[in-house]
Write a protein that holds these residues in place. Structure first.
Motif, mmCIF file in Angstrom:
data_model
loop_
_atom_site.group_PDB
_atom_site.id
_atom_site.type_symbol
_atom_site.label_atom_id
_atom_site.label_comp_id
_atom_site.label_asym_id
_atom_site.label_seq_id
_atom_site.Cartn_x
_atom_site.Cartn_y
_atom_site.Cartn_z
ATOM 1 N N GLU A 196 15.373 -13.424 9.242
ATOM 2 C CA GLU A 196 16.611 -14.175 9.476
ATOM 3 C C GLU A 196 17.724 -13.789 8.503
ATOM 4 N N SER A 197 17.358 -13.230 7.362
ATOM 5 C CA SER A 197 18.346 -12.852 6.347
ATOM 6 C C SER A 197 19.030 -11.546 6.745
ATOM 7 N N ASP A 198 20.309 -11.434 6.393
ATOM 8 C CA ASP A 198 20.967 -10.164 6.681
ATOM 9 C C ASP A 198 20.716 -9.187 5.523
ATOM 10 N N ASN A 199 21.076 -7.953 5.731
ATOM 11 C CA ASN A 199 20.759 -6.918 4.751
ATOM 12 C C ASN A 199 21.514 -7.068 3.432
ATOM 13 N N TYR A 200 22.678 -7.714 3.460
ATOM 14 C CA TYR A 200 23.363 -7.985 2.192
ATOM 15 C C TYR A 200 22.545 -8.971 1.353
ATOM 16 N N ALA A 201 21.994 -9.990 1.987
ATOM 17 C CA ALA A 201 21.174 -10.961 1.260
ATOM 18 C C ALA A 201 19.863 -10.324 0.785
ATOM 19 N N ARG A 202 19.261 -9.540 1.633
ATOM 20 C CA ARG A 202 17.999 -8.872 1.266
ATOM 21 C C ARG A 202 18.202 -7.899 0.100
ATOM 22 N N ARG A 203 19.395 -7.359 0.000
ATOM 23 C CA ARG A 203 19.719 -6.388 -1.047
ATOM 24 C C ARG A 203 19.427 -6.929 -2.444
ATOM 25 N N CYS A 204 19.573 -8.229 -2.640
ATOM 26 C CA CYS A 204 19.353 -8.844 -3.951
ATOM 27 C C CYS A 204 17.958 -8.554 -4.498
ATOM 28 N N TYR A 205 16.993 -8.375 -3.623
ATOM 29 C CA TYR A 205 15.607 -8.186 -4.031
ATOM 30 C C TYR A 205 15.295 -6.735 -4.370
ATOM 31 N N VAL A 249 27.387 -1.964 -1.020
ATOM 32 C CA VAL A 249 26.909 -1.248 0.160
ATOM 33 C C VAL A 249 25.842 -2.077 0.865
ATOM 34 N N LYS A 250 25.891 -2.057 2.176
ATOM 35 C CA LYS A 250 24.870 -2.738 2.972
ATOM 36 C C LYS A 250 23.729 -1.747 3.227
ATOM 37 N N PRO A 251 22.561 -1.970 2.608
ATOM 38 C CA PRO A 251 21.450 -1.032 2.785
ATOM 39 C C PRO A 251 20.879 -1.087 4.205
ATOM 40 N N THR A 252 20.198 -0.015 4.564
ATOM 41 C CA THR A 252 19.516 0.033 5.856
ATOM 42 C C THR A 252 18.182 -0.706 5.748
ATOM 43 N N ASP A 253 17.590 -0.989 6.877
ATOM 44 C CA ASP A 253 16.266 -1.626 6.881
ATOM 45 C C ASP A 253 15.260 -0.777 6.112
ATOM 46 N N GLU A 254 15.318 0.516 6.275
ATOM 47 C CA GLU A 254 14.390 1.424 5.589
ATOM 48 C C GLU A 254 14.580 1.359 4.070
ATOM 49 N N GLN A 255 15.824 1.325 3.620
ATOM 50 C CA GLN A 255 16.098 1.245 2.179
ATOM 51 C C GLN A 255 15.621 -0.079 1.596
ATOM 52 N N LEU A 256 15.571 -1.109 2.434
ATOM 53 C CA LEU A 256 15.177 -2.435 1.972
ATOM 54 C C LEU A 256 13.665 -2.662 1.974
ATOM 55 N N ALA A 257 12.911 -1.776 2.538
ATOM 56 C CA ALA A 257 11.459 -1.965 2.639
ATOM 57 C C ALA A 257 10.818 -2.322 1.291
ATOM 58 N N PRO A 258 11.157 -1.661 0.180
ATOM 59 C CA PRO A 258 10.531 -2.025 -1.102
ATOM 60 C C PRO A 258 10.924 -3.420 -1.602
ATOM 61 N N ALA A 259 12.048 -3.932 -1.143
ATOM 62 C CA ALA A 259 12.528 -5.238 -1.607
ATOM 63 C C ALA A 259 11.682 -6.386 -1.081
ATOM 64 N N ARG A 260 11.044 -6.203 0.057
ATOM 65 C CA ARG A 260 10.282 -7.294 0.689
ATOM 66 C C ARG A 260 9.216 -7.868 -0.233
ATOM 67 N N GLN A 261 8.602 -7.020 -1.079
ATOM 68 C CA GLN A 261 7.543 -7.482 -1.974
ATOM 69 C C GLN A 261 8.045 -8.494 -3.008
ATOM 70 N N HIS A 262 9.358 -8.530 -3.239
ATOM 71 C CA HIS A 262 9.928 -9.456 -4.228
ATOM 72 C C HIS A 262 10.455 -10.747 -3.605
ATOM 73 N N PHE A 263 10.470 -10.803 -2.290
ATOM 74 C CA PHE A 263 11.018 -11.958 -1.580
ATOM 75 C C PHE A 263 9.965 -13.065 -1.486
ATOM 76 N N ALA A 264 10.374 -14.284 -1.783
ATOM 77 C CA ALA A 264 9.476 -15.432 -1.694
ATOM 78 C C ALA A 264 10.233 -16.633 -1.136
ATOM 79 N N VAL A 265 9.480 -17.584 -0.658
ATOM 80 C CA VAL A 265 10.028 -18.839 -0.165
ATOM 81 C C VAL A 265 9.491 -19.966 -1.040
#
Length: 155
Positions: A67-76, A99-115
């Motif tokens: 649900e998050s956009d790539n600008y928000a995901r970029r923080c991670y 810069v708004k990263p691509t989905d591929e560039q953001l793949a490593p960020a997912r491991q830092h995302f938590a709820v």
């Protein structure tokens, strides 16, 4: 932190956070937490108390990430929260500043995302008013709306 969701039937708040932040270790699987909300226009304050829980891998976390956009995901992609710097910094790698990263560039960020989920147990409602402040305590310990019990108290 920004409130990202409220599950009314369960009195559950949802926030997004960085799994590397110190609060994640402190809250982990069920620490007591407090959340304060204030609306300046209505002069209403909510002090919420409950149990926190951090999730990093679940369908709910996956959905929140999607649900998050790539600008928000970029923080991670950046350094972990609280990293010390000699100068003001966003903590982001230089190639992602503005810069708004691509989905591929953001793949490593997912491991830092938590709820962070907060199961509310009590809400202290306070309204500031020139003609007299008002306050109520709502006990939600039952875990659902049907068992909620409120009482007026002196401010």
């Amino acid at each position: 932190m920004v409130l990202r969701g409220f599950q009314r039937e369960k009195w559950r708040l949802r926030f997004h956070t960085d799994a590397r932040s110190p609060k994640c270790k402190l809250i982990a699987g069920g620490a007591p937490v407090g959340v304060l909300f204030y609306d300046r226009e209505t002069k209403m304050q909510l002090r919420c108390r409950g149990r926190g829980r951090i999730e990093t891998s679940s369908p709910l976390v996956d959905a929140a990430w999607q649900e998050s956009d790539n600008y928000a995901r970029r923080c991670y992609l950046g350094e972990g929260p609280g990293a010390v710097s000699d100068h003001p910094t966003s903590g982001l790698p230089a190639e992602f500043e503005g810069v708004k990263p691509t989905d591929e560039q953001l793949a490593p960020a997912r491991q830092h995302f938590a709820v962070l989920l907060v199961e509310l147990e009590e809400v202290d409602w306070f309204n500031l008013a020139h003609d007299g402040h008002k306050r109520a305590i709502i006990d939600l310990a039952s875990g659902d709306q049907s068992g909620a019990k409120g009482r007026w108290v002196s401010p």
